[in-house]
Design a protein around this motif. Structure first.
Motif, short mmCIF file in Angstrom:
data_model
loop_
_atom_site.label_atom_id
_atom_site.label_comp_id
_atom_site.label_asym_id
_atom_site.label_seq_id
_atom_site.Cartn_x
_atom_site.Cartn_y
_atom_site.Cartn_z
N ARG A 156 -14.02 41.77 27.97
CA ARG A 156 -13.96 40.36 27.59
C ARG A 156 -15.24 39.63 27.96
O ARG A 156 -15.86 38.95 27.13
N ARG B 175 -18.18 38.40 25.32
CA ARG B 175 -18.24 36.95 25.12
C ARG B 175 -19.47 36.29 25.73
O ARG B 175 -19.91 35.25 25.24
N HIS C 1 -11.89 39.36 20.50
CA HIS C 1 -12.78 38.40 21.15
C HIS C 1 -13.45 37.43 20.18
O HIS C 1 -14.19 36.54 20.61
#
Length: 385
Positions: A143, A147, A167
């Motif tokens: 994650r 990101r 995502h």
């Protein structure tokens, strides 16, 4: 940059050359080509696998060995934290983090003002060896890496789709690659392990549960192919119950366990195999499968998405975990094999499709495109949302 080389620091791998692992093989091929393209490449290695005494430059690539605890659960994360701190001091133009576990440190690296590229080699949280907490950490690494990095690389379309779905971000698809090998004239490794050229089934992998050694051992016994042997190349990074079970079952089946093989010995084992089998339940884009194809070998692989993406004909796949189908396929391929012309066509096809030079050029281009896009304030704003 004043025309100086682009300074790249690699983090998230054990080290290379000749250290087992897909990420290690990937960077072993990629980094020297980046040097040729104009990068000053430094690889941060783990002291357990490549201590300071073994860190002489190799093919223009520099190495720095950082301390690593001897613990399966801690070695990657501790090394990654120390690596980010080291990078923050040395200030490379690009910090390239390999794999989603080490990518857990992406926000810290960004807050320290580093430009970060993350390569997603596969959803490691699906590996059978990890417990619930480790899987949670790996999912968090995915994650944060996807990101908060300045640039994202994925090695397959399967992973690209996963990243977009989970995502909401796109990633540059740059696969693993393979070189067109020369066939060795020697057969010393075969003589050492008492193997007959063209009469053994080969698996090259780390000894971890998701590689499904036990499936292959059971299928080979069931196939009952006269005058053939099963050869298992590789070992466990950390001795455990799975390794012990594989050894026990391999001995019962009369399989040959070579341990880790490198250089000419590994080339000989590839070149003279009769069949290569990859029964994995988890892969990113398997370099060992590409390597087997680069020698023109007949191959069998489980029908997981990463293996299917290689693009082989249906006869080269079997349902994951189906011992009977795998046994029957082993028997069939042991009889028919491939013609010399078919093997040569396979070699050309795979090395044109998965070319390391093109991979390096795409990676370098991504580096250049991200040089002006990293700012402390952008990631700080993101993290506060």
């Amino acid at each position: 940059m004043n025309n100086r080389p682009l300074r790249v620091m690699m983090l998230g791998l054990r080290g290379f050359p000749n250290i087992q692992g897909g990420v290690e093989t990937h960077t072993e091929h990629l980094c020297p080509l980046l040097v040729v393209l104009g990068c000053d490449v430094t690889v941060l290695t783990r002291s357990l696998y490549k201590p300071a005494a073994a860190c002489s430059p190799w093919k223009g690539v520099k190495f720095v060995s950082l301390w690593t605890p001897k613990s399966k659960g801690l070695e990657a994360i501790v090394h990654s934290f120390l690596g980010v701190i080291y990078a923050a001091v040395k200030r490379p133009d690009i910090l390239h983090i390999q794999a989603i576990g080490p990518a857990l440190m992406t926000p810290l690296a960004r807050l320290l003002g580093l430009r970060v590229i993350v390569t997603h080699h596969g959803p490691d949280y699906d590996r059978q060896k990890w417990g619930a907490f480790a899987r949670l950490v790996l999912q968090l690494g995915e994650r944060w890496g996807m990101r908060y990095s300045n640039g994202r690389i994925v090695i397959s379309k399967v992973i690209a789709d996963l990243v977009l779905t989970k995502h909401g971000v796109t990633a540059e698809q740059i696969p693993n690659g393979v070189d067109l090998p020369l066939f060795p004239n020697s057969i010393e490794a075969l003589n050492k392990f008492k193997l007959i050229p063209g009469h053994y089934v080969l698996l090259v992998s780390r000894m971890v549960p998701e590689k499904r050694h036990l499936d292959l051992i059971a299928a080979f016994k069931l196939a009952n192919v006269p005058n053939w042997k099963l050869v298992l190349v590789g070992d466990a990074d950390h001795p455990d119950a799975y390794q012990r079970e594989v050894i026990e079952k391999a001995i019962e089946a009369g399989a040959v366990m070579t341990g880790i093989q490198q250089g000419l010995a590994l080339q000989e084992l590839y070149a003279h195999a009769g069949l290569f089998v990859l029964p994995s339940s988890h892969e990113g884009l398997p370099i060992v499968l590409l390597e087997a194809l680069s020698f023109g070998l007949p191959v069998l692989a489980s029908d997981i998405p990463a293996n299917l993406e290689v693009g082989l004909a249906s006869a080269h796949y079997f349902p994951l975990g189906n011992i009977e189908v795998l046994a029957n396929s082993i028997k069939q391929w042991s009889i028919k094999g491939l013609t010399r012309s078919a093997r040569e066509s396979t070699r050309i096809w795979v090395t044109e499709r998965y070319n390391w030079q093109i991979i390096a050029e795409k990676t370098y281009k991504l580096y250049l495109s991200r040089l002006s896009k990293a700012t402390f304030f952008s990631v700080k704003k993101k993290l506060s949302q």
